[in-house]
Scaffold this motif. Structure first.
Motif, PDB file in Angstrom:
ATOM      1  N   LEU A 196     -46.500 -52.209-109.282  1.00  0.00           N
ATOM      2  CA  LEU A 196     -45.075 -52.405-109.568  1.00  0.00           C
ATOM      3  C   LEU A 196     -44.802 -53.861-109.919  1.00  0.00           C
ATOM      4  O   LEU A 196     -44.051 -54.155-110.866  1.00  0.00           O
ATOM      5  N   LEU A 201     -41.472 -53.963-112.078  1.00  0.00           N
ATOM      6  CA  LEU A 201     -40.618 -52.824-111.769  1.00  0.00           C
ATOM      7  C   LEU A 201     -40.091 -52.921-110.347  1.00  0.00           C
ATOM      8  O   LEU A 201     -40.795 -53.365-109.442  1.00  0.00           O
ATOM      9  N   ASP A 209     -35.959 -42.539-111.850  1.00  0.00           N
ATOM     10  CA  ASP A 209     -36.655 -43.818-111.755  1.00  0.00           C
ATOM     11  C   ASP A 209     -38.156 -43.609-111.564  1.00  0.00           C
ATOM     12  O   ASP A 209     -38.972 -44.359-112.116  1.00  0.00           O
ATOM     13  N   MET A 213     -41.102 -45.005-113.850  1.00  0.00           N
ATOM     14  CA  MET A 213     -42.198 -45.778-113.262  1.00  0.00           C
ATOM     15  C   MET A 213     -43.545 -45.196-113.668  1.00  0.00           C
ATOM     16  O   MET A 213     -44.468 -45.934-114.057  1.00  0.00           O
TER      17      MET A 213
END
Length: 551
Positions: A196, A201, A209, A213
């Motif tokens: 991430l 992110l 979401d 992702m």
């Protein structure tokens, strides 16, 4: 305790498909727990036993009990748990030890044959329903006047509506469940947080979401699936059980481990067939999109846990189901060889239902009492013992954490609690060389049910406490109304329920994997009707209307 908890071992006579259909109406005056004459059954009982009192039998007693031997911490006769329990209560338990893999089946044989021990724990509602007609188990609600701690928690935590869902058509309940002060949720998704950060992110908060992702993660390794999930074989009839369970919660329906054949529709004021709900279809469409975009590994619905863990361990996948224990004991250990790799359990992603959580998870698996126990001269003492071990604050702390000064120090209430000495569990005392469960016998799922929020939080490191705090902010939805089936209706529903559930499960996976086009959804709904789904729902709603009328 991995996944030997809550609804994930539902394997009763009618399965989780009928879990709510077999619950009975609330109300009435029959749940006061006023028992019959017990003057001849008070041997070893305390004359004065109330909330907060340490139970100790007035003479040495022994009670037979059924004990599930977990694969994670197999039964040992020399656990400190056993000797310390006798020291504190003057009671020695006589275990009938059964491997976890055989527990439900052997329990059924023993109870139905009248050969079960007095105390029968680790029972998940509605498993107890199959024994009511034969009279093999006691209506425990008739005897809760012997259990002051149980009654106190029910009153203080306003759990009568929850218990009403366990009642049979006679207005009584036959299972003493674990009681949770608050609704709490554990299972979610483990996400590689180093990835991430690399992708800049934020932690996903919604399922949309999550999809975004996964699309970003896919770009890092286009040949692999960024998510490959586990828990398709526990129980074996729930492919991707956790994934479907937490997603269905977000979409306002029931699936996976949480599946049941009917769902309460508050707007319509009736129960509807879960597998044909618009919300269920929305969930299926969403998952189908993840699979079609190669974001979710199709093997998530068939593979063994070890296969999913291996993909996560070597970096082929970056997202996988987890709970607080598997995050620490498995996910983090599995990725330890990947330089710079980190992982966390994210708050359950939200969906169309927003920041809500189901209001039906304050009751744990629980204890049945064999009808034979009622004739024992020590019956009252046994019920006092059960009340202390499973429902008193002291009993819960003992069963969960052991002996102060040996396995832990400090207090739960003031936050000074910590594991100490050689005892370790869940990374709470990394220097401890002995496992609290394996070596000492504490934190055993046979004895640890429910409790206060403070007690629950005592098992969590700060990271998990933050997760619980976040989940605690979400609105708890009302408990669905009970819909009790009488004996004839229960027998009839059992003929339909398993077939409906099996077909919904099979077709759900086919739709998600693209093995059946979504354009055939209406045909699928018609096929469910051919399996008596309408008659099933009519039966449930008839029971609901009767319960509402009788109040």
């Amino acid at each position: 305790m991995a996944h030997l908890s809550r609804r994930q071992l539902l394997a009763g006579a009618f399965g989780s498909a009928a879990a709510m259909a077999l619950a009975a109406c609330g109300g009435g005056d029959d749940d006061s727990g006023k028992s019959d004459d017990l003057s001849a059954n008070r041997g070893g009982a305390m004359d004065k036993y109330g909330v907060g009192d340490q139970f100790k039998a007035t003479e040495a007693l022994s009670f037979p009990i059924m004990v599930l031997s977990s694969t994670t911490y197999p039964y040992k006769a020399d656990w400190l748990f056993w000797s310390e329990l006798t020291k504190r209560t003057n009671v020695t338990l006589q275990p009938t030890v059964i491997p976890a893999s055989d527990y439900n089946q052997k329990r059924s044989v023993m109870v139905s044959g009248g050969d079960a021990p007095f105390i029968i724990p680790k029972t998940y509602h509605p498993d107890e329903e199959q024994y009511i007609a034969g009279g093999a188990i006691l209506p425990v609600s008739d005897y809760i006047d012997l259990m002051p701690n149980f009654k106190d928690q029910v009153a203080r935590w306003n759990m009568k509506p929850d218990l009403d869902t366990f009642k049979s058509s006679d207005g009584k309940y036959y299972l003493l469940p674990g009681l949770h002060e608050d609704v709490w949720l554990d299972y979610s998704l483990a996400v590689r947080t180093d990835v991430l950060e690399k992708l800049s992110l934020k932690t996903p908060s919604t399922w949309d979401d999550v999809a975004d992702m996964l699309r970003a993660m896919k770009q890092l390794n286009p040949a692999e699936y960024p998510m490959s999930d586990r828990w398709s074989h526990n129980p074996p009839d729930a492919p991707a059980g956790n994934l479907l369970g937490i997603m269905s919660d977000a979409f306002g329906t029931h699936a996976g481990w949480d599946y049941q054949n009917h769902t309460w529709d508050a707007g319509a004021g009736k129960f509807v067939l879960t597998g044909s709900m618009d919300q269920y279809k929305q969930m299926v469409v969403f998952l189908n999109k993840l699979v079609s975009e190669k974001l979710l590994d199709p093997e998530s619905f068939t593979q063994q846990d070890d296969q999913a863990r291996q993909k996560f361990a070597n970096g082929r996948s970056l997202v996988m189901s987890c709970n607080a224990q598997t995050l620490v004991n498995e996910c983090r250990k599995d990725i330890a060889k990947i330089a710079g790799a980190t992982v966390t359990k994210i708050p359950r992603p939200m969906g169309p239902m927003g920041a809500t959580k189901q209001g039906v998870v304050r009751l744990e698996n629980g204890v049945m009492i064999s009808k034979k126990a009622r004739e024992s001269k020590n019956f009252v003492a046994m019920m006092q013992f059960v009340d202390w071990l499973w429902y008193s604050d002291a009993g819960k702390v003992f069963a969960k954490w052991g002996v102060e000064g040996t396995t832990y120090s400090g207090k739960i209430d003031d936050g000074s609690f910590k594991l100490s000495g050689d005892a370790n569990w869940g990374g709470l005392n990394p220097s401890g060389a002995k496992n609290l469960q394996v070596d000492y016998g504490f934190f055993n799922g046979v004895f640890v049910y429910g409790g206060s929020t403070k007690l629950l939080n005592s098992q969590f490191p700060p990271e998990e406490q933050k997760f619980q705090e976040e989940m605690g902010k979400r609105k708890t939805l009302p408990v669905p109304p009970p819909a009790p089936l009488n004996a004839d209706e229960r027998e009839q529903s059992s003929l339909w329920a398993s077939g409906i559930k099996d077909y919904v499960t099979q077709q759900t996976v086919k739709f998600i994997l693209g093995q059946r086009p979504l354009t055939e959804w209406d045909n699928y709904v018609s096929e469910l009707k051919a399996k008596n789904s309408q008659q099933y729902i009519d039966l449930v709603n008839k029971a609901y209307e009767r319960a509402k009328k009788n109040g």
